[in-house]
Design a protein around this motif. Sequence first.
Motif, PDB file in Angstrom:
ATOM      1  N   ASP A 154       0.832  -1.213   0.000  1.00  0.00           N
ATOM      2  CA  ASP A 154       0.000   0.000   0.000  1.00  0.00           C
ATOM      3  C   ASP A 154       0.861   1.256   0.000  1.00  0.00           C
ATOM      4  O   ASP A 154       0.580   2.237  -0.697  1.00  0.00           O
ATOM      5  N   ILE A 155       1.926   1.220   0.803  1.00  0.00           N
ATOM      6  CA  ILE A 155       2.823   2.377   0.833  1.00  0.00           C
ATOM      7  C   ILE A 155       3.515   2.536  -0.506  1.00  0.00           C
ATOM      8  O   ILE A 155       3.682   3.653  -1.009  1.00  0.00           O
ATOM      9  N   ALA A 156       3.913   1.400  -1.118  1.00  0.00           N
ATOM     10  CA  ALA A 156       4.546   1.467  -2.441  1.00  0.00           C
ATOM     11  C   ALA A 156       3.604   2.100  -3.449  1.00  0.00           C
ATOM     12  O   ALA A 156       4.008   2.936  -4.268  1.00  0.00           O
ATOM     13  N   GLY A 157       2.304   1.706  -3.375  1.00  0.00           N
ATOM     14  CA  GLY A 157       1.333   2.318  -4.282  1.00  0.00           C
ATOM     15  C   GLY A 157       1.219   3.810  -4.063  1.00  0.00           C
ATOM     16  O   GLY A 157       1.146   4.590  -5.020  1.00  0.00           O
ATOM     17  N   ALA A 158       1.214   4.220  -2.779  1.00  0.00           N
ATOM     18  CA  ALA A 158       1.141   5.654  -2.486  1.00  0.00           C
ATOM     19  C   ALA A 158       2.385   6.389  -2.986  1.00  0.00           C
ATOM     20  O   ALA A 158       2.300   7.494  -3.526  1.00  0.00           O
ATOM     21  N   LYS A 159       3.550   5.740  -2.821  1.00  0.00           N
ATOM     22  CA  LYS A 159       4.794   6.352  -3.297  1.00  0.00           C
ATOM     23  C   LYS A 159       4.779   6.492  -4.812  1.00  0.00           C
ATOM     24  O   LYS A 159       5.181   7.526  -5.366  1.00  0.00           O
ATOM     25  N   TYR A 160       4.315   5.422  -5.505  1.00  0.00           N
ATOM     26  CA  TYR A 160       4.247   5.494  -6.962  1.00  0.00           C
ATOM     27  C   TYR A 160       3.251   6.564  -7.401  1.00  0.00           C
ATOM     28  O   TYR A 160       3.480   7.287  -8.370  1.00  0.00           O
ATOM     29  N   ALA A 161       2.118   6.659  -6.697  1.00  0.00           N
ATOM     30  CA  ALA A 161       1.116   7.673  -7.053  1.00  0.00           C
ATOM     31  C   ALA A 161       1.680   9.074  -6.849  1.00  0.00           C
ATOM     32  O   ALA A 161       1.454   9.978  -7.669  1.00  0.00           O
ATOM     33  N   GLU A 162       2.443   9.253  -5.747  1.00  0.00           N
ATOM     34  CA  GLU A 162       3.060  10.552  -5.495  1.00  0.00           C
ATOM     35  C   GLU A 162       4.049  10.907  -6.600  1.00  0.00           C
ATOM     36  O   GLU A 162       4.089  12.035  -7.092  1.00  0.00           O
ATOM     37  N   SER A 163       4.838   9.897  -7.017  1.00  0.00           N
ATOM     38  CA  SER A 163       5.808  10.121  -8.096  1.00  0.00           C
ATOM     39  C   SER A 163       5.099  10.449  -9.401  1.00  0.00           C
ATOM     40  O   SER A 163       5.502  11.344 -10.148  1.00  0.00           O
ATOM     41  N   ALA A 164       3.984   9.689  -9.676  1.00  0.00           N
ATOM     42  CA  ALA A 164       3.233   9.950 -10.908  1.00  0.00           C
ATOM     43  C   ALA A 164       2.628  11.342 -10.898  1.00  0.00           C
ATOM     44  O   ALA A 164       2.573  12.021 -11.929  1.00  0.00           O
ATOM     45  N   LEU A 165       2.160  11.789  -9.701  1.00  0.00           N
ATOM     46  CA  LEU A 165       1.578  13.125  -9.609  1.00  0.00           C
ATOM     47  C   LEU A 165       2.626  14.191  -9.900  1.00  0.00           C
ATOM     48  O   LEU A 165       2.370  15.161 -10.617  1.00  0.00           O
ATOM     49  N   LYS A 166       3.837  14.004  -9.358  1.00  0.00           N
ATOM     50  CA  LYS A 166       4.899  14.960  -9.619  1.00  0.00           C
ATOM     51  C   LYS A 166       5.246  14.986 -11.103  1.00  0.00           C
ATOM     52  O   LYS A 166       5.465  16.046 -11.689  1.00  0.00           O
ATOM     53  N   THR A 167       5.289  13.767 -11.720  1.00  0.00           N
ATOM     54  CA  THR A 167       5.585  13.701 -13.159  1.00  0.00           C
ATOM     55  C   THR A 167       4.489  14.367 -13.965  1.00  0.00           C
ATOM     56  O   THR A 167       4.750  15.116 -14.914  1.00  0.00           O
ATOM     57  N   SER A 168       3.209  14.122 -13.555  1.00  0.00           N
ATOM     58  CA  SER A 168       2.094  14.737 -14.267  1.00  0.00           C
ATOM     59  C   SER A 168       2.160  16.257 -14.170  1.00  0.00           C
ATOM     60  O   SER A 168       1.943  16.968 -15.157  1.00  0.00           O
ATOM     61  N   GLU A 169       2.490  16.766 -12.968  1.00  0.00           N
ATOM     62  CA  GLU A 169       2.598  18.207 -12.790  1.00  0.00           C
ATOM     63  C   GLU A 169       3.730  18.775 -13.644  1.00  0.00           C
ATOM     64  O   GLU A 169       3.606  19.852 -14.233  1.00  0.00           O
ATOM     65  N   TYR A 170       4.833  18.008 -13.726  1.00  0.00           N
ATOM     66  CA  TYR A 170       5.968  18.462 -14.540  1.00  0.00           C
ATOM     67  C   TYR A 170       5.565  18.581 -16.008  1.00  0.00           C
ATOM     68  O   TYR A 170       5.840  19.587 -16.666  1.00  0.00           O
ATOM     69  N   TRP A 171       4.895  17.536 -16.526  1.00  0.00           N
ATOM     70  CA  TRP A 171       4.497  17.583 -17.941  1.00  0.00           C
ATOM     71  C   TRP A 171       3.424  18.641 -18.180  1.00  0.00           C
ATOM     72  O   TRP A 171       3.402  19.287 -19.224  1.00  0.00           O
ATOM     73  N   TYR A 172       2.519  18.802 -17.223  1.00  0.00           N
ATOM     74  CA  TYR A 172       1.498  19.840 -17.354  1.00  0.00           C
ATOM     75  C   TYR A 172       2.149  21.211 -17.487  1.00  0.00           C
ATOM     76  O   TYR A 172       1.826  22.003 -18.366  1.00  0.00           O
ATOM     77  N   ARG A 173       3.126  21.473 -16.585  1.00  0.00           N
ATOM     78  CA  ARG A 173       3.791  22.768 -16.638  1.00  0.00           C
ATOM     79  C   ARG A 173       4.633  22.908 -17.896  1.00  0.00           C
ATOM     80  O   ARG A 173       4.719  23.988 -18.476  1.00  0.00           O
ATOM     81  N   SER A 174       5.244  21.816 -18.364  1.00  0.00           N
ATOM     82  CA  SER A 174       6.038  21.866 -19.592  1.00  0.00           C
ATOM     83  C   SER A 174       5.160  22.222 -20.779  1.00  0.00           C
ATOM     84  O   SER A 174       5.514  23.062 -21.612  1.00  0.00           O
ATOM     85  N   VAL A 175       3.988  21.560 -20.874  1.00  0.00           N
ATOM     86  CA  VAL A 175       3.080  21.841 -21.986  1.00  0.00           C
ATOM     87  C   VAL A 175       2.586  23.278 -21.922  1.00  0.00           C
ATOM     88  O   VAL A 175       2.534  23.992 -22.927  1.00  0.00           O
ATOM     89  N   MET A 176       2.232  23.697 -20.710  1.00  0.00           N
ATOM     90  CA  MET A 176       1.746  25.070 -20.546  1.00  0.00           C
ATOM     91  C   MET A 176       2.787  26.086 -21.005  1.00  0.00           C
ATOM     92  O   MET A 176       2.505  26.996 -21.794  1.00  0.00           O
ATOM     93  N   ASP A 177       4.005  25.929 -20.530  1.00  0.00           N
ATOM     94  CA  ASP A 177       5.020  26.958 -20.770  1.00  0.00           C
ATOM     95  C   ASP A 177       5.643  26.876 -22.161  1.00  0.00           C
ATOM     96  O   ASP A 177       6.295  27.818 -22.595  1.00  0.00           O
ATOM     97  N   GLN A 178       5.468  25.754 -22.862  1.00  0.00           N
ATOM     98  CA  GLN A 178       6.012  25.650 -24.209  1.00  0.00           C
ATOM     99  C   GLN A 178       4.990  26.039 -25.273  1.00  0.00           C
ATOM    100  O   GLN A 178       5.338  26.152 -26.444  1.00  0.00           O
ATOM    101  N   ALA A 179       3.746  26.230 -24.881  1.00  0.00           N
ATOM    102  CA  ALA A 179       2.715  26.613 -25.849  1.00  0.00           C
ATOM    103  C   ALA A 179       2.970  28.041 -26.332  1.00  0.00           C
ATOM    104  O   ALA A 179       3.359  28.922 -25.558  1.00  0.00           O
TER     105      ALA A 179
END
Length: 649
Positions: free
Chosen positions: A285-310
Motif C-alpha cells: 500500500d505504501i509502495a502504491g502511495a509512493k508510486y502515485a506521489e511520483s506519478a503526480l509529480k511527473t504529471s505536474e511536470y508535464w502539465y507545466r512543460s506543456v503550458m510553458d512551451q505553448a
Amino acid sequence: MDFQQGREKGMNLNFDDLFLRNPIPMWIHDSKTLAFLDANSRFLEKIGYNHTELLQMRLGDIFPLDEIPLLFTSRDPDQHSQPVAPLQHLCTKDGAQFSAELYALRLDYGGRRAQLIHVVARDDQLLEKRTLEARLRISEFAHSNSLDGVLQETLDEAEVLTGSTVGFFHFMEADQKTLWLQNWSSNTLKSMCTAEGKLTHYPVEQAGIWADCVRRREPVVYNDYLNMGRIGTLPKGHAHISRILTVPVLRGDVIVAIVGVGNKPVNYDEKDVKTVSLLADLAWDIAGAKYAESALKTSEYWYRSVMDQASDGIFITDLQGRYIDVNQAGCEMLGYTRSEILQMSIHDLLVDHPENPLRLDGLQRGEKLLTEHCLRRKDGNIVLVEISGRMLKDGRLLGIVRDITERKKEEERLKYLALVISKVSSAVISTDVELRIVQWNKGAETLYGWQEQEVLGRNIDEVCQTDFPPGVQEEARRFLGEEKKWRGQLRQCHRDGRSIWVDASVTLLESECGSFVGGVTINHDITERKLAEDELLRTKDAMEQINRTLQNAFEREQVASRTDSLTGAFNRRYFFELIEYEFAASRRYQRPLSIVMFDIDTFKRINDTYGHQVGDEILTHAARVVRDQLRETDILSRYGGDEFVILLP
C-alpha cells in the motif's frame, strides 16, 4: 484528529492503517449514548454482525447481562487514553462468548465525543501488539524515506517479529510471469548475502520452490528447505537457506509482489504467516502511495512543460472568471507577471464592447466559445485576441488566447486587395430565380469571351458549362441552402472551347421578406495558377525523388563515418560520442553501465608470420563472433589495431 473527516476524504494513510485495514478488531462508539458509530472489518468478522446491524446497536448488546465496563460510563472526558479492565467477555451474534482485553482512546468523530476501542484476543495479544507497533513504525518511516528504504524497513521488522535472519521483497511484472528483486533486508545484505541481485529478473517457471507462493497463489512454508527438492541453483554468494516462508501480495486476482523471510531457528507457523502477510500488505500500500506521489509529480511536470512551451496564451479560471493559472506566453502577451495575473479576473483585462460582450454563462453550461475580443496590456496598449474557451471536467474554465492583431491587419489588407482586383478584372455575373443571366460585366467578357448582349437571358450553366470537381456540387448546394453563400474552385469553358479554372464566390440574394430573388457570382481567373500548381506538383515529385536519393547517399556516408571499414564495428570516434551519452543516462536513471575491453593475443606474430591479409580476416572474424554474442543494446567498437571495446548499458 477528526476520524470521520479523514474517512470521508479517503486520503488519510494513517486512518486507513490504524482503523479500516487494521488487523486488530476495533470499534468506535458515542461516549454519551454508548451507540456504535463505526467498526472495522476484523471486528465485524469476530462479532458476527454486519456493519448496518452494528450501527443500530449499543454497547449493552454485546456484553453479557448488560455488564458494560464501568470505564465506558464513568470516564474522565479530559483523559486521552486508558486501558479498560484487564479481561472482558464479549457476546457474538450467535450467542458465543470470547475473552479479550480492551484498550480505549478518546477522539473526535465528526464533531461527536467518541471512544476508539482496540479488541485484543488474549492468546494473540503480544504478537498482534508487536505487529501493530511495527506497522505504525513503518507507516511513520514512510513519510520521510524512499520506497527502497520503506521496503527494507518492512523486511527488517518482519525478521525481528518472526526470528528470521533473511528477508527479500520481489515485485511481480504485469504479465504474471516474471519476478524482479527489489530489496534485501539489512541483515541479509550485511551478513549473509554477497550476490548481486537487486533488480534481477526471475522467470517464475525457472524459479525454485521459493516462488511456489506464486504458483499456488497462497503463503508457503518450507521448514525443511534443503530436503524439499526443486530448490534450484542459487547465485554465488547467495545467503544459505534452511527454512523459508514466502507470501504473495494480491490485489484482486493479480499478484503484485512476494515477500519472503528465512532461516528462523525453529519452524515457521501460522502466526508467522499472518505477521509477514500483514507487513507485506502494508508495504505494498505504501509502495502504491509512493508510486502515485511520483506519478503526480511527473504529471505536474508535464502539465507545466506543456503550458510553458505553448505559443498561445493559456488561461485557466474558476467559474467566476478569477484566474487560477496562466502560462508564460499569456504573461508575455499582456506584460504581467504570473503572480500579478493570478490576483486578477477576466473582467480586469477585458476591454468592454457593448455589441460583443464576453459571457461566461454559456461556458458554465458546457458550451464551447470562439470569439474575438480586445484585452488591455499592463502598459495600457490594446491587443486584439481570438479566444477559444471551454469548461474542463473539474469545473474550471480553459481559455486559449491568440494575439490576432497582425492577422487582422493582414485580413484587412487582403480584403482591400480583393476589392481592387474585383474592380479591375473579376467577372461579376448576376442571375434571376431561373438562373438566367441579367448582368455580365467587362471582367466576364474578358474571362469567357462572350459579349454581354450575347448572354443576357441565357442560362448561366449553358454559357459557362460548369464542371464541378467530385463532391463540390453537393457541398455548394449545402452551403447555399444553409448560409446563402459559397466559395470554391470550378472548371468552366471559354467561348473558344478551352477549359478555364475560376475561383467562384456565389451569394444568394433575398428580398426584405426573405424570398429568393436571384444570385450574384464573382469569378476570378485562376487557370494559370492551376496550371502552375500542376507543374509544381510534378516538380515537387521530382524534387522529392532527388531528395530521397541524396538522403540515401547521406545515410550511407553517415554509416561510413562511424563504422570501421574492416570489421563493420563502430569506430573509436563514434564510440566516444556514445559513451558520453550512456554515462549521462546511467547517472541520471541510476542504472548500471559496463565496459569490456579485449584484444587478440599474439596478433603481431600472426601479422608477421601470415601477412596482414590474414590478420585482417582474423580481426573481421573476431568482430563477427563477438557481435553474435551481444544483445541488441550492446555496442561493439574497434578501439584501434587488435583492440576492441564493448559498451554494455
